[in-house]
Design an enzyme around this catalytic site. Structure first.
Site, PDB file in Angstrom:
ATOM      1  N   GLN A  77      52.851 -10.085   4.501  1.00 18.18           N
ATOM      2  CA  GLN A  77      51.737 -10.924   4.001  1.00 18.18           C
ATOM      3  C   GLN A  77      52.091 -12.409   3.950  1.00 18.18           C
ATOM      4  O   GLN A  77      52.582 -12.954   3.017  1.00 18.18           O
ATOM      5  CB  GLN A  77      51.152 -10.453   2.308  1.00 18.18           C
ATOM      6  CG  GLN A  77      50.080 -11.023   2.131  1.00 18.18           C
ATOM      7  CD  GLN A  77      49.109 -10.605   1.440  1.00 18.18           C
ATOM      8  OE1 GLN A  77      49.379  -9.331   0.959  1.00 18.18           O
ATOM      9  NE2 GLN A  77      47.620 -10.823   1.238  1.00 18.18           N
ATOM     10  N   PHE A  78      51.993 -13.041   5.018  1.00 20.44           N
ATOM     11  CA  PHE A  78      52.456 -14.363   5.251  1.00 20.44           C
ATOM     12  C   PHE A  78      51.283 -15.234   4.400  1.00 20.44           C
ATOM     13  O   PHE A  78      51.819 -16.445   3.963  1.00 20.44           O
ATOM     14  CB  PHE A  78      52.226 -14.677   6.799  1.00 20.44           C
ATOM     15  CG  PHE A  78      50.811 -15.208   7.261  1.00 20.44           C
ATOM     16  CD1 PHE A  78      50.289 -16.468   7.248  1.00 20.44           C
ATOM     17  CD2 PHE A  78      49.959 -14.039   7.749  1.00 20.44           C
ATOM     18  CE1 PHE A  78      49.065 -16.757   7.456  1.00 20.44           C
ATOM     19  CE2 PHE A  78      48.729 -14.240   8.256  1.00 20.44           C
ATOM     20  CZ  PHE A  78      48.122 -15.681   8.059  1.00 20.44           C
ATOM     21  N   THR A  79      50.217 -14.744   3.892  1.00 27.46           N
ATOM     22  CA  THR A  79      49.638 -15.658   3.143  1.00 27.46           C
ATOM     23  C   THR A  79      50.054 -15.851   1.789  1.00 27.46           C
ATOM     24  O   THR A  79      49.638 -16.826   1.168  1.00 27.46           O
ATOM     25  CB  THR A  79      48.082 -14.959   2.970  1.00 27.46           C
ATOM     26  OG1 THR A  79      48.170 -13.689   2.370  1.00 27.46           O
ATOM     27  CG2 THR A  79      47.313 -14.825   4.357  1.00 27.46           C
TER      28      THR A  79
END
Length: 149
Positions: free
Chosen positions: A78-80
């Site tokens: 989850q790069f967010t």
């Protein structure tokens, strides 16, 4: 490196309509890799994932770890988690590691969990995924390898 640990009664992840991972009792892990993260960050987060005592014992106290209960981990990239919302209305993801670097550390983290005997399932890196979760408690813990002390 950041991780969100969610104590799960069950969790599953699908990518492009196909289920790629499912666990029963264990941890749903959202993992974000940031620029500058190293294998030491992955080791720190893997150790905390396996050994943080957030499962209840026979007296109802959070005294047991994922390792203690023999639970599984469902890991989703989850790069967010590297998002910065301090300015404006749209998050900046400039602190997120480049995809090739992030995937390497994502895989390293998963390998480290497996080497600790944790049954580990995963999403598909760099795809749109749907996650189903029954957060047990709810119990949610945020880990950040840059905030160790």
């Amino acid at each position: 490196m950041r991780a969100v640990l969610q104590r799960a009664a069950y969790a599953a992840v699908s990518s492009e309509g196909t289920e790629t991972g499912r666990i029963e009792k264990g941890l749903m892990v959202l993992l974000g890799v940031e620029k500058g993260d190293t294998e030491k960050d992955a080791e720190y987060i893997a150790s905390k994932t396996a050994d943080t005592r957030i499962f209840t014992d026979s007296e109802g106290k959070m005294n047991l770890s994922l390792s203690d209960i023999g639970g599984g981990a469902l890991v989703v990239s989850q790069f967010t988690l590297a998002g910065d919302c301090r300015r404006g209305r749209r998050p900046s993801f400039s602190d997120a590691a480049p995809p090739e670097e992030a995937e390497k550390l994502y895989r390293t983290y998963i390998s480290m969990l497996k080497s600790r005997g944790i049954s580990t399932q995963e999403g598909v890196f760099r795809t749109h995924m749907q996650v189903t979760l029954c957060n047990d408690g709810p119990v949610t813990i945020l880990l950040d390898s840059r905030k160790k002390f």
